[in-house]
Design a protein around this motif. Structure first.
Motif, PDB file in Angstrom:
ATOM      1  N   TYR A   1      28.323   1.112  26.113  1.00 18.82           N
ATOM      2  CA  TYR A   1      28.562   2.445  26.645  1.00 18.82           C
ATOM      3  C   TYR A   1      28.348   2.437  28.154  1.00 18.82           C
ATOM      4  O   TYR A   1      27.726   1.528  28.714  1.00 18.82           O
ATOM      5  CB  TYR A   1      27.632   3.469  25.977  1.00 18.82           C
ATOM      6  CG  TYR A   1      26.157   3.219  26.200  1.00 18.82           C
ATOM      7  CD1 TYR A   1      25.482   3.802  27.271  1.00 18.82           C
ATOM      8  CD2 TYR A   1      25.433   2.397  25.336  1.00 18.82           C
ATOM      9  CE1 TYR A   1      24.129   3.576  27.475  1.00 18.82           C
ATOM     10  CE2 TYR A   1      24.088   2.169  25.539  1.00 18.82           C
ATOM     11  CZ  TYR A   1      23.435   2.765  26.602  1.00 18.82           C
ATOM     12  OH  TYR A   1      22.101   2.539  26.803  1.00 18.82           O
ATOM     13  N   ASP A   2      28.880   3.467  28.788  1.00 16.58           N
ATOM     14  CA  ASP A   2      28.741   3.655  30.224  1.00 16.58           C
ATOM     15  C   ASP A   2      27.582   4.620  30.460  1.00 16.58           C
ATOM     16  O   ASP A   2      27.666   5.796  30.096  1.00 16.58           O
ATOM     17  CB  ASP A   2      30.047   4.211  30.800  1.00 16.58           C
ATOM     18  CG  ASP A   2      29.982   4.415  32.306  1.00 16.58           C
ATOM     19  OD1 ASP A   2      28.908   4.195  32.896  1.00 16.58           O
ATOM     20  OD2 ASP A   2      31.025   4.802  32.889  1.00 16.58           O
TER      21      ASP A   2
ATOM     22  N   GLU B   1      29.913  11.471  27.753  1.00 17.51           N
ATOM     23  CA  GLU B   1      30.720  11.350  26.540  1.00 17.51           C
ATOM     24  C   GLU B   1      30.646   9.946  25.958  1.00 17.51           C
ATOM     25  O   GLU B   1      30.620   9.758  24.739  1.00 17.51           O
ATOM     26  CB  GLU B   1      32.180  11.725  26.833  1.00 17.51           C
ATOM     27  CG  GLU B   1      32.427  13.210  26.976  1.00 17.51           C
ATOM     28  CD  GLU B   1      32.103  13.979  25.699  1.00 17.51           C
ATOM     29  OE1 GLU B   1      32.343  13.441  24.594  1.00 17.51           O
ATOM     30  OE2 GLU B   1      31.581  15.100  25.804  1.00 17.51           O
ATOM     31  N   SER B   2      30.616   8.961  26.859  1.00 14.22           N
ATOM     32  CA  SER B   2      30.524   7.577  26.401  1.00 14.22           C
ATOM     33  C   SER B   2      29.244   7.342  25.614  1.00 14.22           C
ATOM     34  O   SER B   2      29.248   6.643  24.593  1.00 14.22           O
ATOM     35  CB  SER B   2      30.570   6.630  27.611  1.00 14.22           C
ATOM     36  OG  SER B   2      30.337   5.292  27.218  1.00 14.22           O
ATOM     37  N   MET B   3      28.162   7.944  26.052  1.00 16.10           N
ATOM     38  CA  MET B   3      26.880   7.756  25.373  1.00 16.10           C
ATOM     39  C   MET B   3      26.828   8.504  24.043  1.00 16.10           C
ATOM     40  O   MET B   3      26.272   8.006  23.061  1.00 16.10           O
ATOM     41  CB  MET B   3      25.740   8.180  26.295  1.00 16.10           C
ATOM     42  CG  MET B   3      25.494   7.165  27.419  1.00 16.10           C
ATOM     43  SD  MET B   3      24.139   7.603  28.524  1.00 16.10           S
ATOM     44  CE  MET B   3      24.998   8.679  29.684  1.00 16.10           C
ATOM     45  N   LEU B   4      27.409   9.696  24.002  1.00 15.87           N
ATOM     46  CA  LEU B   4      27.469  10.417  22.725  1.00 15.87           C
ATOM     47  C   LEU B   4      28.317   9.646  21.715  1.00 15.87           C
ATOM     48  O   LEU B   4      27.961   9.541  20.529  1.00 15.87           O
ATOM     49  CB  LEU B   4      28.041  11.819  22.936  1.00 15.87           C
ATOM     50  CG  LEU B   4      27.213  12.777  23.800  1.00 15.87           C
ATOM     51  CD1 LEU B   4      27.896  14.139  23.888  1.00 15.87           C
ATOM     52  CD2 LEU B   4      25.803  12.933  23.240  1.00 15.87           C
TER      53      LEU B   4
ATOM     54  N   THR C   1      17.197   4.512  23.124  1.00 10.97           N
ATOM     55  CA  THR C   1      17.578   3.940  24.418  1.00 10.97           C
ATOM     56  C   THR C   1      18.780   4.674  25.009  1.00 10.97           C
ATOM     57  O   THR C   1      18.789   5.043  26.191  1.00 10.97           O
ATOM     58  CB  THR C   1      17.923   2.446  24.256  1.00 10.97           C
ATOM     59  OG1 THR C   1      16.758   1.739  23.810  1.00 10.97           O
ATOM     60  CG2 THR C   1      18.389   1.855  25.582  1.00 10.97           C
ATOM     61  N   ILE C   2      19.795   4.903  24.180  1.00  9.44           N
ATOM     62  CA  ILE C   2      20.976   5.623  24.644  1.00  9.44           C
ATOM     63  C   ILE C   2      20.604   7.046  25.043  1.00  9.44           C
ATOM     64  O   ILE C   2      21.074   7.576  26.061  1.00  9.44           O
ATOM     65  CB  ILE C   2      22.066   5.648  23.553  1.00  9.44           C
ATOM     66  CG1 ILE C   2      22.516   4.222  23.214  1.00  9.44           C
ATOM     67  CG2 ILE C   2      23.266   6.473  24.013  1.00  9.44           C
ATOM     68  CD1 ILE C   2      23.431   4.138  21.993  1.00  9.44           C
TER      69      ILE C   2
ATOM     70  N   LYS D   1      18.812  10.793  31.696  1.00  5.12           N
ATOM     71  CA  LYS D   1      18.840  10.407  33.112  1.00  5.12           C
ATOM     72  C   LYS D   1      20.173  10.781  33.752  1.00  5.12           C
ATOM     73  O   LYS D   1      20.224  11.212  34.910  1.00  5.12           O
ATOM     74  CB  LYS D   1      18.596   8.899  33.252  1.00  5.12           C
ATOM     75  CG  LYS D   1      17.183   8.464  32.890  1.00  5.12           C
ATOM     76  CD  LYS D   1      17.043   6.952  33.002  1.00  5.12           C
ATOM     77  CE  LYS D   1      15.636   6.499  32.640  1.00  5.12           C
ATOM     78  NZ  LYS D   1      15.495   5.017  32.696  1.00  5.12           N
ATOM     79  N   CYS D   2      21.243  10.605  32.999  1.00  6.37           N
ATOM     80  CA  CYS D   2      22.572  10.936  33.526  1.00  6.37           C
ATOM     81  C   CYS D   2      22.702  12.444  33.738  1.00  6.37           C
ATOM     82  O   CYS D   2      23.264  12.889  34.736  1.00  6.37           O
ATOM     83  CB  CYS D   2      23.652  10.433  32.566  1.00  6.37           C
ATOM     84  SG  CYS D   2      25.344  10.615  33.174  1.00  6.37           S
ATOM     85  N   VAL D   3      22.167  13.231  32.810  1.00  2.58           N
ATOM     86  CA  VAL D   3      22.184  14.690  32.970  1.00  2.58           C
ATOM     87  C   VAL D   3      21.437  15.067  34.247  1.00  2.58           C
ATOM     88  O   VAL D   3      21.906  15.891  35.039  1.00  2.58           O
ATOM     89  CB  VAL D   3      21.540  15.384  31.745  1.00  2.58           C
ATOM     90  CG1 VAL D   3      21.367  16.885  32.017  1.00  2.58           C
ATOM     91  CG2 VAL D   3      22.398  15.181  30.503  1.00  2.58           C
TER      92      VAL D   3
END
Length: 330
Positions: A30-31, A36-39, A98-99, A105-107
């Motif tokens: 994932y990115d 979206e990539s993580m979800l 982990t994801i 962090k991305c949020v």
């Protein structure tokens, strides 16, 4: 009695209230800069492990067959299955955590100035995470039920052909104890995983309210005394529901009604006989089933509400007690 045990295990598959086995390797990537990539990655992790567990369950049930002889030859494989599925769950949960932390962090990196925006993003994660845990619960509990049926049928065949009642009873008790312990281990692990990740997400949300973007620090400080921060606005004080204290009467009423229903429901199941011809009992059973969906929907509606800290804790405590009641019935 054993027939009733079988019924209760099968019945338990309908409830809801994240490690691979030794030869399982995840290929999900994932990115970490793309929400979206993580979800999608969380959903894919659960999907991949679901497919793997389905295949292993089917293969083992086929090996056990429907004879006592084939059961005896593959008895060790059943113990290995329990151990491997627990290890599979541990790895899956670890990957989801982990994801999830990367997602938080991305949020934070996308800014916290717009509360509705970051709340929506955290809610999106919450839906995917909870659905993932629910799907995995349905999968492994279903797999355990299928395996139970397989070895139970094989033992029945042994009793009908070669085993004395004492031999059959001893074999069954040993297998059932192992099955029950394995189920409890899986359930306890999932319950702990839910609680731990829920606490992390709650700490992160609280930090975001106070414009704290340091996700690792927020998680690290879980359980420590946090300094109370009071936000004052010069022109207008907007009271957010999450800043209020105490339980709203309508919230507590809904939570207590939910718990009371499941208390009645589980008490009924403890004495329920699937072969009963008593129309009063059967009517009560179907009445409870009809009410089940409505009470669950009412409970889940509160997930979309902005709950204060006390309400969040009360919500979690009620949910945990209900899950325990259901586990005790099975």
């Amino acid at each position: 009695m054993k027939k009733l045990v079988t019924f209760m295990i099968v019945f338990g598959m309908s409830f809801s209230l994240i490690a691979c086995s030794k030869d399982s390797v995840s290929k999900v990537s994932y990115d970490s800069n793309n929400l979206e990539s993580m979800l999608d990655a969380i959903e894919k992790e659960v999907e991949d492990q679901t497919v793997e567990l389905e295949e292993k369950t089917e293969q083992l049930c086929d090996k056990i067959g429907d004879t006592y002889e084939s059961f005896t030859k593959n008895k060790t494989s059943i113990s290995d299955f329990y151990k491997d599925s627990l290890a599979q769950s541990k790895t899956l949960y670890s990957k989801i955590e982990t994801i999830s932390i990367d997602y938080f962090k991305c949020v934070a990196s996308q800014g916290l100035s717009e509360k509705d925006d970051w709340q929506d993003k955290m809610d999106d994660w919450g839906y995917v995470w909870k659905d993932g845990l629910e799907d995995w619960y349905q999968e492994w509990s279903g797999a355990y039920t299928d395996l139970y049926r397989a070895w139970d049928d094989a033992l029945e065949e042994g009793y009908e052909s070669t085993l004395s009642y004492d031999e059959y009873d001893k074999e069954y008790d040993g297998m059932y104890d192992a099955h029950d312990k394995a189920y409890d281990d899986m359930y306890d692990l999932q319950d702990k995983t839910y609680s731990d990740l829920y606490d992390k997400a709650s700490a992160v949300r609280s930090g975001f309210y106070n414009k704290n973007k340091n996700v690792e620090e927020l998680i690290k400080n879980i359980g420590k005394e946090e300094e109370e921060i009071v936000e004052e606005e010069a022109e207008e004080v907007e009271v957010d529901q999450t800043s209020m204290t105490g339980l709203r009467p309508e919230f507590k009423e809904a939570m207590d009604a939910y718990e009371a229903f499941y208390q009645e429901y589980c008490d009924f199941l403890k004495n329920f006989d699937e072969d009963s011809a008593d129309l009063t009992i059967l009517t009560k059973y179907y009445q409870l089933i009809d009410e089940l969906e409505e009470i669950d929907e009412s409970f889940e509606e509160w997930e979309d509400e902005d709950l204060n800290n006390e309400e969040l804790q009360y919500y979690l405590d009620v949910n945990s007690r209900v899950l325990q009641m259901l586990a005790d019935v099975m």
